[in-house]
Every structure is written in C-alpha cells, then in structure tokens.
Design an enzyme around this catalytic site. Structure first.
Site, PDB file in Angstrom:
ATOM      1  N   CYS A   1      47.143  89.683 -16.117  1.00 53.18           N
ATOM      2  CA  CYS A   1      48.487  89.267 -15.654  1.00 53.18           C
ATOM      3  C   CYS A   1      47.909  87.657 -16.101  1.00 53.18           C
ATOM      4  O   CYS A   1      48.788  86.719 -16.909  1.00 53.18           O
ATOM      5  CB  CYS A   1      48.285  89.222 -14.768  1.00 53.18           C
ATOM      6  N   ASP A   2      46.420  87.324 -15.912  1.00 54.04           N
ATOM      7  CA  ASP A   2      45.940  85.978 -15.850  1.00 54.04           C
ATOM      8  C   ASP A   2      45.600  84.775 -16.536  1.00 54.04           C
ATOM      9  O   ASP A   2      44.866  84.175 -16.407  1.00 54.04           O
ATOM     10  CB  ASP A   2      46.202  85.428 -14.023  1.00 54.04           C
TER      11      ASP A   2
ATOM     12  N   CYS B   1      44.239  90.266 -11.087  1.00 58.27           N
ATOM     13  CA  CYS B   1      44.661  90.614 -11.876  1.00 58.27           C
ATOM     14  C   CYS B   1      44.224  90.107 -13.786  1.00 58.27           C
ATOM     15  O   CYS B   1      45.300  89.065 -13.834  1.00 58.27           O
ATOM     16  CB  CYS B   1      46.014  90.759 -11.960  1.00 58.27           C
TER      17      CYS B   1
END
Ligand code: NAP
Length: 309
Positions: free
Chosen positions: A141-142, A138
């Site tokens: 997200c990261d 992701c």
C-alpha cells in the site's frame, strides 16, 4: 429478520479460507453468504507476488487471488457481501446470528469463521503517533511513497523479508532490523534478501523508539548484546513482527489460545458445535494459502455434515 436473511452457513471473512468454504458450501447446495469487510483475498490482497501457491509457475499477484476465488465460488451460487463486516456472532435458538457493522443481522444454522489475523504492533514510543505518517504495516500500500529514500523493516520472518525485497523497488536502501542473528524466514526467501544489494540486515538489534515531528525521521535501535543505542535516519518504518487472530467476533463462544487463535483441529470444529474455524484464525502449524484453502474445503463439508445431523 426476513427469509432472505436466513442461511444454512454464514461465512465471516473473504480470504482464501472463507472463499474456498463458500465454493464448497455452494456446490453442496447449501444456502450460504460470505461477509468480507475489505478486499477479497484478505491479507493476501496486500502481498505483492505469491510464489508458493501451486499452479502459477511464474507466481501470481496477491491482489489477483481473491477475485479469482470469488468468481469461481459465485459461479456455483455463493452470495457475497463485500465491505460488510461481521462484528459479533451470538448463539440463538437452533443456530447463530451475526450482527454486521452496518447494523444488519443475519441468521445461520452454522458459522464458518475465516477472519484471518492482523499485524502485531511493536508497542514502542512513536509507533502509534506516526502511524500513517511513515509508520506502516503494508508495503504494497505505502511503498511507492518512499522512492529513493531509506527505510527500515522490523522483523525476520517471511513477511518482513519478502516485504523488504519488495520495498527495494522504490527505496534506495532498506535496513532490516532483526532481534536475533538468524532469520526466521524460509531459506529461499532469505536468499533473495542476501543477494539484494539494497538490503542491509542489522542483526541482533531491537527498535526502542520511532522518532519524527510530523513524519518519521528515524528509528532508535539497541544492540541486544552490548546494550548500545543509536539512531538510524529513515523516512519510513514497516513493521512485520508477527500476527494475532481476528477472533473477537466469536471469542466469547469458542475456546482460543493466548494469541486469540481459535482452538480447532484439522476438522476445523471448535469447542462450540456449529461454529467452524478455517484458515489463519485457527491453531495450526503453517499459515499459507495452501493450508487455508484446505481448511475452507474441510469447514464447508463439516458444516454440511453438522446440518444433516
Ligand atoms: P512470524 O513468522 O511470526 O515472524 C515474526 C518476526 O518478527 C520474527 O522474526 C520475530 O523474531 C520478530 N518479532 C516478533 N516480535 C518482535 C518484537 N517485539 N520485536 C522485534 N522483532 C519481533 O510472522 P510473519 O513473518 O508475519 O509470518 C506470519 C505467518 O505467515 C507465518 O506462518 C509465515 O510463514 C506466513 N507467511 C508466509 C509467507 C510465504 O510463504 N511466502 C509470506 C508471509 C507470511 P524471532 O524470529 O526472533 O522470533
């Protein structure tokens, strides 16, 4: 089970397909509940910008789509249970029960499964051990953890290329490792990568190992033509090598293909009367928000017809 937990339609999954099914079912005045284990919007919630959903000429943030769909469906009376996962559907009497991860059991005369799909792992040494320590599925997200660092993205489809472009917002350089000498991604997506000076595509290579002690330090890659191997030093590896269906919840009741996708045609009917499959979870030629919402609308209307019989 109380009367409150008896429904005409149970919807498993709160992505574009499930939420559209909820909108249409609510407008048909069916008693309907939707279960979503994570974010409204499902997989699209982890996408930076969606550029190919008509009606938004400047694109729309992936995270905005789910809440908009949800608000519209709620306006017509859809009941939504967020952070509640439907884990198993069983046939019972004249309908179905769905057991939730928290132990709740709901009854529905029909079920619309719209649980989407999940990322495939690469299945190479180091991947599982370093998951969350530099190995990610992701970028949204990261990605921000890797400011000014070098990253690898594995895959050549729309996901890999779009996420590689997104990661250049943070990373100094993004290597896209692709096993062929041609990308699978749509041409317009490819053009974005080719024109981005921070992206370097490493053609005809496959990853063989992700290395690092407590975090990712590099990825070992092999030239599929010469067989030569080398270590590419990177701080993170983002893996986008296709998907498989989240169909375990009904896999024992309906026919699926070898990757778990539920066999259903345009009418979303599965091999089990009363269970309908909508969105990415269904066998279909194109997995997009646009095709998912079409499925959601169809599934709700097919469920209504099924209930009338
Ligand atoms: P995908 O289209 O199936 O692409 C997977 C990529 O991973 C392919 O390039 C494939 O290589 C590669 N691959 C597969 N197994 C591999 C392995 N073991 N080792 C190395 N590489 C491997 O998957 P996706 O990109 O996640 O997209 C999934 C679906 O969502 C597609 O239908 C896509 O169109 C859709 N999607 C659409 C958008 C958009 O419209 N903007 C954005 C994201 C996703 P080969 O090319 O050699 O097979």
């Amino acid at each position: 089970m109380s009367e409150n937990e008896n429904y005409d339609v149970l919807i498993v999954g709160g992505g574009p397909a499930g939420l559209t099914a909820g909108l249409y079912a609510a407008r048909a005045r069916l008693k309907c509940v939707l279960l979503e284990k994570m974010m409204m919007g499902g997989q699209i919630a982890t996408t930076d910008v969606v550029d190919n959903y008509p009606g938004f000429p400047d694109g729309i943030a992936g995270a905005e789509i789910g809440p908009l769909f949800e608000a519209q469906a709620r306006r017509f009376g859809l009941e939504v249970r967020q952070f509640q996962e439907g884990v198993r559907v069983e046939a019972r009497g004249d309908g179905f029960t769905v057991t939730c991860a928290n132990g709740d059991e709901l009854f529905g005369k029909s079920v619309i499964v719209a649980a989407g799909s999940r990322w495939n792992p690469l299945g190479i040494p180091g991947e599982e051990r370093l998951r969350g320590a530099g190995v990610s599925y992701c970028a949204t997200c990261d990605g921000a953890f890797f400011r000014d660092q070098e990253l690898a993205v594995v895959g050549g489809g729309n996901s890999a290329i779009e996420e590689a472009v997104f990661l250049t917002k943070f990373a100094a350089r993004v290597y896209v490792i692709h096993r062929r000498d041609q990308l699978r991604a749509e041409k317009v997506v490819q053009e974005k990568a080719f024109s981005n000076p921070r992206i370097e595509i490493i053609w005809s290579h496959v990853p063989t190992e992700i290395v690092g002690e407590n975090g990712v330090e590099g990825i070992r890659i092999k030239d599929v033509k010469s067989g030569a191997e080398r270590l590419l030093p990177v701080a993170g590896v983002f893996i986008y090598v296709g998907m498989q269906a989240n169909s375990e919840v009904v896999g024992h009741l309906v026919e699926t293909d070898e990757r778990g996708y539920i066999k259903a045609g345009e009418d979303t009917r599965t091999s089990c009367p009363g269970i309908f499959a909508a969105g990415d979870i269904r066998t279909k030629p194109l997995r997009q928000v646009a095709t998912a919402i079409a499925d959601g609308a169809t599934a709700a209307i097919m469920a209504e017809k099924y209930l009338e019989q």
